[in-house]
Write a protein that holds these residues in place. Structure first.
Motif, PDB file in Angstrom:
ATOM      1  N   ASN A  86     105.321 -64.726  15.013  1.00 46.13           N
ATOM      2  CA  ASN A  86     105.474 -63.271  14.981  1.00 46.13           C
ATOM      3  C   ASN A  86     104.136 -62.609  14.726  1.00 46.13           C
ATOM      4  O   ASN A  86     103.380 -63.001  13.844  1.00 46.13           O
ATOM      5  N   GLU A  87     103.873 -61.571  15.503  1.00 45.99           N
ATOM      6  CA  GLU A  87     102.641 -60.811  15.347  1.00 45.99           C
ATOM      7  C   GLU A  87     102.776 -59.858  14.167  1.00 45.99           C
ATOM      8  O   GLU A  87     103.822 -59.247  13.970  1.00 45.99           O
ATOM      9  N   PRO A  88     101.706 -59.700  13.386  1.00 49.40           N
ATOM     10  CA  PRO A  88     101.737 -58.704  12.313  1.00 49.40           C
ATOM     11  C   PRO A  88     101.868 -57.296  12.900  1.00 49.40           C
ATOM     12  O   PRO A  88     101.462 -57.047  14.026  1.00 49.40           O
ATOM     13  N   PHE A  89     102.435 -56.397  12.123  1.00 52.95           N
ATOM     14  CA  PHE A  89     102.554 -55.010  12.531  1.00 52.95           C
ATOM     15  C   PHE A  89     102.233 -54.123  11.337  1.00 52.95           C
ATOM     16  O   PHE A  89     102.130 -54.604  10.211  1.00 52.95           O
ATOM     17  N   ILE A  90     102.055 -52.855  11.575  1.00 53.20           N
ATOM     18  CA  ILE A  90     101.688 -51.900  10.528  1.00 53.20           C
ATOM     19  C   ILE A  90     102.900 -51.038  10.176  1.00 53.20           C
ATOM     20  O   ILE A  90     103.593 -50.532  11.056  1.00 53.20           O
ATOM     21  N   ILE A  91     103.140 -50.875   8.869  1.00 53.56           N
ATOM     22  CA  ILE A  91     104.196 -49.999   8.380  1.00 53.56           C
ATOM     23  C   ILE A  91     103.533 -48.800   7.696  1.00 53.56           C
ATOM     24  O   ILE A  91     102.865 -48.967   6.675  1.00 53.56           O
ATOM     25  N   PRO A  92     103.703 -47.587   8.249  1.00 51.54           N
ATOM     26  CA  PRO A  92     103.186 -46.400   7.560  1.00 51.54           C
ATOM     27  C   PRO A  92     104.205 -45.928   6.514  1.00 51.54           C
ATOM     28  O   PRO A  92     105.381 -45.771   6.814  1.00 51.54           O
ATOM     29  N   VAL A  93     103.755 -45.759   5.287  1.00 56.88           N
ATOM     30  CA  VAL A  93     104.642 -45.354   4.191  1.00 56.88           C
ATOM     31  C   VAL A  93     104.018 -44.161   3.481  1.00 56.88           C
ATOM     32  O   VAL A  93     102.848 -44.204   3.101  1.00 56.88           O
ATOM     33  N   THR A  94     104.805 -43.101   3.314  1.00 59.30           N
ATOM     34  CA  THR A  94     104.342 -41.945   2.548  1.00 59.30           C
ATOM     35  C   THR A  94     104.785 -42.126   1.111  1.00 59.30           C
ATOM     36  O   THR A  94     105.970 -42.305   0.822  1.00 59.30           O
ATOM     37  N   ALA A  97     102.377 -55.949   7.885  1.00 58.49           N
ATOM     38  CA  ALA A  97     103.644 -56.612   7.622  1.00 58.49           C
ATOM     39  C   ALA A  97     103.878 -57.717   8.653  1.00 58.49           C
ATOM     40  O   ALA A  97     103.259 -57.728   9.719  1.00 58.49           O
ATOM     41  N   ARG A  98     104.793 -58.620   8.312  1.00 59.13           N
ATOM     42  CA  ARG A  98     105.114 -59.737   9.194  1.00 59.13           C
ATOM     43  C   ARG A  98     106.616 -60.032   9.077  1.00 59.13           C
ATOM     44  O   ARG A  98     107.142 -60.164   7.974  1.00 59.13           O
ATOM     45  N   PHE A  99     107.287 -60.105  10.215  1.00 61.60           N
ATOM     46  CA  PHE A  99     108.711 -60.438  10.275  1.00 61.60           C
ATOM     47  C   PHE A  99     108.845 -61.957  10.203  1.00 61.60           C
ATOM     48  O   PHE A  99     108.135 -62.676  10.899  1.00 61.60           O
ATOM     49  N   GLU A 100     109.757 -62.457   9.365  1.00 60.54           N
ATOM     50  CA  GLU A 100     109.962 -63.899   9.223  1.00 60.54           C
ATOM     51  C   GLU A 100     111.443 -64.230   9.338  1.00 60.54           C
ATOM     52  O   GLU A 100     112.259 -63.667   8.626  1.00 60.54           O
TER      53      GLU A 100
END
Length: 79
Positions: free
Chosen positions: A2-10, A20-23
């Protein structure tokens, strides 16, 4: 893999971007999120949200509010 991805959080009026990484985890999944050089693992809960698994709080300064904000963002992404 799984490729890492970015989570934007306010959180507290500021937008943070976390890697982040889905497992896959058996019949379910977990999402590993890198926050301030520490990895926090979130898993789905019975109510359809996410919860952070326990970590060693002595090595990481734990910000519960920030973890809650990440969990809410993950919930909104899964709906």
């Amino acid at each position: 893999m799984n490729e890492p991805f970015i989570i934007p959080v306010t959180y507290q009026g500021t937008v943070h971007e976390f890697k982040a990484r889905f497992e896959r985890w058996g019949y379910t999944h977990r999402i590993a999120v890198l926050i301030d050089e520490a990895t926090f693992v979130f898993e789905p809960d019975e109510e359809g949200g996410y919860r952070a698994l326990s970590i060693n709080a002595t090595t990481v300064s734990l910000n519960v509010g920030l973890l809650q904000a990440v969990a809410e963002k993950l919930r909104s992404l899964s709906n």
